[in-house]
Design a protein around this motif. Structure first.
Motif, mmCIF file in Angstrom:
data_model
loop_
_atom_site.group_PDB
_atom_site.id
_atom_site.type_symbol
_atom_site.label_atom_id
_atom_site.label_comp_id
_atom_site.label_asym_id
_atom_site.label_seq_id
_atom_site.Cartn_x
_atom_site.Cartn_y
_atom_site.Cartn_z
ATOM 1 N N LYS A 228 60.295 10.567 58.518
ATOM 2 C CA LYS A 228 58.994 11.435 58.098
ATOM 3 C C LYS A 228 60.157 13.290 56.936
ATOM 4 C CE LYS A 228 55.098 14.228 58.586
ATOM 5 N NZ LYS A 228 53.921 13.964 59.529
ATOM 6 N N LEU A 229 60.987 13.163 57.147
ATOM 7 C CA LEU A 229 61.571 14.708 57.158
ATOM 8 C C LEU A 229 61.778 14.087 55.324
ATOM 9 C CD1 LEU A 229 63.731 17.071 58.075
ATOM 10 C CD2 LEU A 229 63.948 15.791 55.844
ATOM 11 N N LEU A 230 62.179 12.832 55.154
ATOM 12 C CA LEU A 230 62.612 12.308 54.184
ATOM 13 C C LEU A 230 61.549 12.278 53.167
ATOM 14 C CD1 LEU A 230 65.649 10.382 54.909
ATOM 15 C CD2 LEU A 230 65.799 12.780 54.372
ATOM 16 N N THR A 231 60.232 11.767 53.437
ATOM 17 C CA THR A 231 59.280 10.621 52.531
ATOM 18 C C THR A 231 58.273 12.150 52.929
ATOM 19 O OG1 THR A 231 58.357 10.276 54.805
ATOM 20 C CG2 THR A 231 59.771 8.477 53.551
ATOM 21 N N ASP A 232 57.952 12.726 53.240
ATOM 22 C CA ASP A 232 57.092 14.427 53.294
ATOM 23 C C ASP A 232 57.654 15.549 53.504
ATOM 24 O OD1 ASP A 232 54.838 15.325 52.399
ATOM 25 O OD2 ASP A 232 53.441 14.438 54.167
ATOM 26 N N TRP A 233 58.770 16.024 52.738
ATOM 27 C CA TRP A 233 59.272 16.818 53.666
ATOM 28 C C TRP A 233 58.961 18.030 52.862
ATOM 29 C CZ3 TRP A 233 59.800 19.944 48.994
ATOM 30 C CH2 TRP A 233 59.820 19.500 47.653
ATOM 31 N N GLN A 234 57.700 17.951 51.983
ATOM 32 C CA GLN A 234 57.236 19.351 51.934
ATOM 33 C C GLN A 234 55.991 19.848 53.291
ATOM 34 O OE1 GLN A 234 54.682 17.418 48.629
ATOM 35 N NE2 GLN A 234 55.456 18.570 46.926
ATOM 36 N N ASP A 235 56.037 18.871 53.824
ATOM 37 C CA ASP A 235 54.221 18.777 55.046
ATOM 38 C C ASP A 235 55.523 19.283 55.812
ATOM 39 O OD1 ASP A 235 52.334 18.216 56.353
ATOM 40 O OD2 ASP A 235 53.349 17.630 58.033
ATOM 41 N N PHE A 236 56.707 19.177 56.088
ATOM 42 C CA PHE A 236 57.355 19.665 57.343
ATOM 43 C C PHE A 236 58.366 20.778 57.168
ATOM 44 C CE2 PHE A 236 61.733 20.390 58.862
ATOM 45 C CZ PHE A 236 62.087 19.740 60.019
ATOM 46 N N LEU A 237 58.354 21.206 55.524
ATOM 47 C CA LEU A 237 58.231 22.814 55.567
ATOM 48 C C LEU A 237 56.895 23.444 55.468
ATOM 49 C CD1 LEU A 237 60.777 22.631 51.965
ATOM 50 C CD2 LEU A 237 61.246 23.422 54.332
ATOM 51 N N ALA A 238 56.495 22.863 55.412
ATOM 52 C CA ALA A 238 55.073 23.389 55.392
ATOM 53 C C ALA A 238 54.747 24.173 57.092
ATOM 54 C CB ALA A 238 53.915 22.729 54.414
ATOM 55 N N THR A 239 54.601 23.157 57.798
ATOM 56 C CA THR A 239 54.886 22.700 59.286
ATOM 57 C C THR A 239 55.908 24.349 60.107
ATOM 58 O OG1 THR A 239 53.681 20.694 59.417
ATOM 59 C CG2 THR A 239 55.060 22.168 61.257
ATOM 60 N N GLU A 240 56.811 23.557 59.023
ATOM 61 C CA GLU A 240 58.307 25.258 59.233
ATOM 62 C C GLU A 240 57.028 26.339 59.316
ATOM 63 O OE1 GLU A 240 61.550 25.803 57.493
ATOM 64 O OE2 GLU A 240 62.469 24.615 59.459
ATOM 65 N N TRP A 241 56.912 26.717 57.840
ATOM 66 C CA TRP A 241 56.507 27.926 57.357
ATOM 67 C C TRP A 241 54.945 28.533 58.396
ATOM 68 C CZ3 TRP A 241 56.664 26.308 51.811
ATOM 69 C CH2 TRP A 241 58.182 25.979 51.344
ATOM 70 N N LEU A 242 54.763 27.429 58.639
ATOM 71 C CA LEU A 242 53.489 28.342 59.364
ATOM 72 C C LEU A 242 53.739 28.245 60.419
ATOM 73 C CD1 LEU A 242 50.166 28.065 59.728
ATOM 74 C CD2 LEU A 242 50.589 25.432 61.095
ATOM 75 N N GLU A 243 54.871 27.830 61.893
ATOM 76 C CA GLU A 243 55.402 28.719 63.122
ATOM 77 C C GLU A 243 56.028 29.568 62.315
ATOM 78 O OE1 GLU A 243 54.848 27.105 65.444
ATOM 79 O OE2 GLU A 243 53.762 25.727 64.547
ATOM 80 N N ILE A 244 56.544 30.836 60.947
ATOM 81 C CA ILE A 244 57.008 31.278 61.380
ATOM 82 C C ILE A 244 55.471 32.578 61.194
ATOM 83 C CG2 ILE A 244 58.254 32.881 59.425
ATOM 84 C CD1 ILE A 244 59.239 30.376 58.312
ATOM 85 N N ILE A 245 54.595 32.624 60.303
ATOM 86 C CA ILE A 245 53.613 32.900 60.404
ATOM 87 C C ILE A 245 52.698 33.290 61.564
ATOM 88 C CG2 ILE A 245 51.283 33.410 60.057
ATOM 89 C CD1 ILE A 245 52.009 31.246 56.840
ATOM 90 N N LYS A 246 52.894 32.639 62.216
ATOM 91 C CA LYS A 246 52.484 32.798 64.074
ATOM 92 C C LYS A 246 53.281 33.067 65.320
ATOM 93 C CE LYS A 246 50.523 28.593 65.533
ATOM 94 N NZ LYS A 246 50.705 26.973 65.744
ATOM 95 N N SER A 247 54.310 33.191 64.566
ATOM 96 C CA SER A 247 55.311 34.185 65.451
ATOM 97 C C SER A 247 55.046 35.025 65.944
ATOM 98 C CB SER A 247 56.653 33.874 64.669
ATOM 99 O OG SER A 247 57.694 34.162 66.356
ATOM 100 N N GLU A 248 55.355 35.633 66.907
ATOM 101 C CA GLU A 248 54.849 37.505 67.310
ATOM 102 C C GLU A 248 55.770 37.926 67.027
ATOM 103 O OE1 GLU A 248 52.691 37.405 70.698
ATOM 104 O OE2 GLU A 248 51.144 36.495 70.687
ATOM 105 N N GLU A 249 57.008 37.911 66.718
ATOM 106 C CA GLU A 249 58.759 38.751 66.752
ATOM 107 C C GLU A 249 59.488 38.044 65.604
ATOM 108 O OE1 GLU A 249 60.842 37.038 70.796
ATOM 109 O OE2 GLU A 249 58.939 39.087 70.993
ATOM 110 N N SER A 250 60.464 38.806 65.196
ATOM 111 C CA SER A 250 61.377 38.069 64.384
ATOM 112 C C SER A 250 62.696 37.553 65.393
ATOM 113 C CB SER A 250 61.817 39.195 63.212
ATOM 114 O OG SER A 250 62.528 40.192 64.289
#
Length: 292
Positions: A228-250
């Protein structure tokens, strides 16, 4: 998968296990290999080394195993090593030695633009001829950028070499089992990260020898997550970026673009706060329509 392909795959599983052990338990000269060519990390000398090594150790005549057992989820298939003794590598081609026909065949098998394999094995079972491409990776540390998503063949064989000042270690396996499930921010075509340790640990967990039987275990769910990472890498990155936004600390040693993602999220929230519910639905529909 037909019987012929099963036998070829079985031969390759045993063969790569054999050469890995040979390289890691004997003095082989790998530590003397020059890993760079004219300032570029082309692995030119490493390719020539393995071309000679694979031709010298080209069959299973000295393998001290009796059976191969391949487990795929709940199914198990066993084959006697004796049935694979007719298989032999009769040539190892470097990229510059490939014919036009071979390049065409490689392109069709990868369903992408042509990219040269590091090594191209010519194999016989005594009657038929087969070809198998091999990726050759080397690192001083552990993780390195892999091939771009368009070029990756998940079940292509890889020889992974890790070198340091004291020793050189080798591990082998399917390319998919070296993928770390990390996708660095792409500056051009995305290149999923691969790791020597990732492949090494997969082999320790899913490849075992007991009572002269080599057992390989494949878990479909694990493979599917990486595919899935290979075939839908855009969704993979979007999910990772969402976790960055949701994180309460760096976190320590954050990626350089994390703050850019947070700033974009703030701008996007400010923008959507001013929209009506109808405008928000129109924006969502338009974004969905534009995704290709």
């Amino acid at each position: 998968m037909n019987t012929t392909q099963n036998l070829l795959n079985s031969f390759l599983i045993i063969y790569f296990y054999k050469i890995e052990n040979e390289l890691n338990t004997t003095k082989n000269g790998l530590e003397t290999i020059k890993f760079q060519s004219e300032e570029a990390n082309t692995d030119e000398h490493l390719k020539k080394y393995f071309q000679e090594f694979l031709l010298k150790h080209n069959d299973l005549s000295d393998v001290k195993l009796k059976k191969l057992s391949v487990k795929i989820d709940s199914e198990e298939h066993t084959i006697d090593i004796e049935n694979l003794q007719s298989y032999k590598i009769i040539n190892v081609l470097l990229p510059e030695q490939l014919s036009v026909e071979q390049k065409k065949s490689i392109t069709e098998s990868k369903k992408s633009v042509y990219t040269s394999p590091d090594l191209y094995l010519k194999i016989t079972d005594g009657t038929n001829i087969y070809f198998e491409s091999v990726e050759l990776k080397s690192t001083k540390e552990n993780n390195i950028p892999g091939s771009s998503v368009q070029q990756v063949s998940p079940f292509e064989w890889v020889i992974f070499v890790k070198r340091d000042n004291e020793k050189v270690l080798v591990t082998t396996g399917f390319y998919i089992n070296s993928i770390t499930e990390k996708l660095p921010f792409p500056d051009r075509s995305p290149r999923p990260q691969i790791g020597f340790k990732t492949l090494l640990e997969w082999n320790k967990k899913y490849r075992k020898v007991e009572n002269e039987v080599l057992t390989i275990e494949n878990i479909t769910e694990i493979n599917n997550n990486k595919i899935k990472l290979l075939t839908d890498w855009q969704d993979f990155l979007a999910t990772e970026w969402l976790e960055i936004i949701k994180s309460e600390e760096s976190r320590n040693s954050e990626k350089w673009f994390n703050n850019a993602i947070r700033k974009f999220a703030l701008k996007f929230l400010d923008y959507t706060d001013k929209l009506t519910e109808s405008d928000k639905q129109n924006l969502k529909s338009n974004l969905t329509k534009l995704i290709k």
